[in-house]
Design an enzyme around this catalytic site. Structure first.
Site, PDB file in Angstrom:
ATOM      1  CB  SER A 139       8.554   4.724   8.938  1.00 47.32           C
ATOM      2  OG  SER A 139       9.535   5.662   9.290  1.00 47.32           O
ATOM      3  CG  ASP A 244       7.432  12.794   8.053  1.00 49.15           C
ATOM      4  OD1 ASP A 244       8.062  12.951   9.111  1.00 49.15           O
ATOM      5  OD2 ASP A 244       7.278  11.682   7.509  1.00 49.15           O
ATOM      6  CG  HIS A 272       6.895   9.703  10.530  1.00 48.28           C
ATOM      7  ND1 HIS A 272       7.587   9.644   9.339  1.00 48.28           N
ATOM      8  CD2 HIS A 272       7.212   8.565  11.200  1.00 48.28           C
ATOM      9  CE1 HIS A 272       8.296   8.525   9.313  1.00 48.28           C
ATOM     10  NE2 HIS A 272       8.082   7.857  10.414  1.00 48.28           N
TER      11      HIS A 272
HETATM   12  N1  TYC Z   1      12.212   5.306  10.227  1.00 53.87           N
HETATM   13  C1  TYC Z   1      11.585   5.637  11.507  1.00 53.87           C
HETATM   14  C2  TYC Z   1      10.349   4.780  11.667  1.00 53.87           C
HETATM   15  O1  TYC Z   1      10.346   3.683  11.255  1.00 53.87           O
HETATM   16  C3  TYC Z   1      11.230   7.068  11.677  1.00 53.87           C
HETATM   17  C4  TYC Z   1      12.344   8.034  11.522  1.00 53.87           C
HETATM   18  C5  TYC Z   1      12.689   8.493  10.266  1.00 53.87           C
HETATM   19  C6  TYC Z   1      13.012   8.493  12.619  1.00 53.87           C
HETATM   20  C7  TYC Z   1      13.685   9.405  10.111  1.00 53.87           C
HETATM   21  C8  TYC Z   1      14.017   9.421  12.488  1.00 53.87           C
HETATM   22  O2  TYC Z   1      15.358  10.772  11.063  1.00 53.87           O
HETATM   23  C9  TYC Z   1      14.356   9.876  11.222  1.00 53.87           C
HETATM   24  N2  TYC Z   1       9.283   5.248  12.306  1.00 53.87           N
END
Ligand code: TYC
Ligand code: MN
Length: 291
Positions: A139, A244, A272
């Site tokens: 992420s 996800d 996710h």
């Molecule tokens: N990038 C975030 C993380 O590091 C997760 C995330 C991604 C949250 C996209 C919201 O719209 C989103 N876990």
């Protein structure tokens, strides 16, 4: 994509963080010691900050694990630290500045925060005397890994990323807004990070993260790192969970299209946190790719 992506707030958050659990920390060994190889917890001074990291394994191939937003080695990578092959790999999991045990300083989010994390991550590994490393980035950690691979190509062997996005859309912005207020998270979701940070710090950095990530929306094409993707030279595995709810499939497709040496692996049931929920499958995939 799940329909549930449109019901924001608690559900989205539960999916994002559900398997995070703070573990044992402090100097000495962690739970993996009982399985034969100890886990070292340590801090080292890098770019003016005492960065905390965990290290395990004795393999020649160095691998750095990069956590997601608000994340740390112990909250984000339990099954990787415990089970990645310790004969083949030396595994380091870092806490970016302001996260986990890399405090002080408090976390802040200037518009170049991913570049700053990328430099910190690489400088940490150089300080630890690794000649070359592979990156496993989840992420936000995947975004950091992409930038690091683009900026320091001669230092990176291979890279595995999942749940990353190279730019911010209207849809992303709405999801961010839904997780801004930690008082709306379920108790079960909030608890692990609250234990790590305390309520007030968690509430503050979550709001700051949302404001920080929304900055990219106002840049051309909402770019976080899309302009540097063509500079990535290392073999790259992009893993994507087809369920996800936070990061839609088009983000993975975009990265696959623009990173020359990349391949895309879909996990039909993955969300996710696919590396936690399907840890054995994920670890095998990563190990095979890195070898
Ligand atoms: N990038 C975030 C993380 O590091 C997760 C995330 C991604 C949250 C996209 C919201 O719209 C989103 N876990
Ligand atoms: Mn391809």
């Amino acid at each position: 994509m799940e329909a549930a992506v449109s019901s924001r707030g608690a559900r989205v958050l539960r999916l994002a963080f559900s398997a995070r659990k703070p573990g044992i920390h402090g100097p000495g060994t962690g739970p993996a010691a009982t399985f034969g190889t100890s886990v070292t917890n340590a801090k080292v001074s890098v770019n003016g900050v005492h960065l905390h990291y965990q290290q395990t394994g004795e393999g020649e191939h160095a691998v750095l694990l990069l956590p997601g937003m608000l994340g740390s080695g112990e909250t984000d990578f339990g099954p990787q630290i415990k089970n990645l092959n310790k004969k083949l790999f030396t595994v380091v999991a870092w806490d970016p500045r302001g996260y986990g045990h890399s405090r002080p300083p408090d976390r802040d989010f200037p518009v170049d925060f991913f570049e700053r994390d990328a430099k910190d991550a690489i400088d940490l590994m150089k300080t630890l005397k690794f000649k070359k490393v592979s990156l496993l980035g989840w992420s936000d950690g995947g975004i950091t890994a992409l930038i690091a691979a683009a900026k320091y190509p001669s230092y990176i062997s291979k890279m595995v990323i999942w749940g990353a996005n190279a730019y911010v859309t209207d849809e992303d912005e709405k999801i961010y807004q839904g997780i801004r207020d930690v008082s709306k998270w379920s108790e079960r979701t909030r608890k692990p990070l609250e234990t790590l940070y305390g309520y007030d710090y968690l509430a503050k950095i979550c709001e700051k993260w949302v404001d920080g990530i929304k900055q990219f929306k106002h840049l051309p094409d909402g770019s976080i790192c899309r302009h540097v993707l063509p500079l990535v030279q290392c073999p790259t595995l992009i893993v994507h969970g087809e369920k996800d709810p936070l990061v839609p499939r088009f983000h993975a497709d975009f990265i696959h299209k623009h990173v020359r040496e990349s391949r895309l692996h879909l996990m039909p049931e993955g969300k996710h946190n696919l590396h936690l929920r399907f840890a054995n499958e994920f670890n095998k995939l990563a190990e095979d790719f890195l070898q």
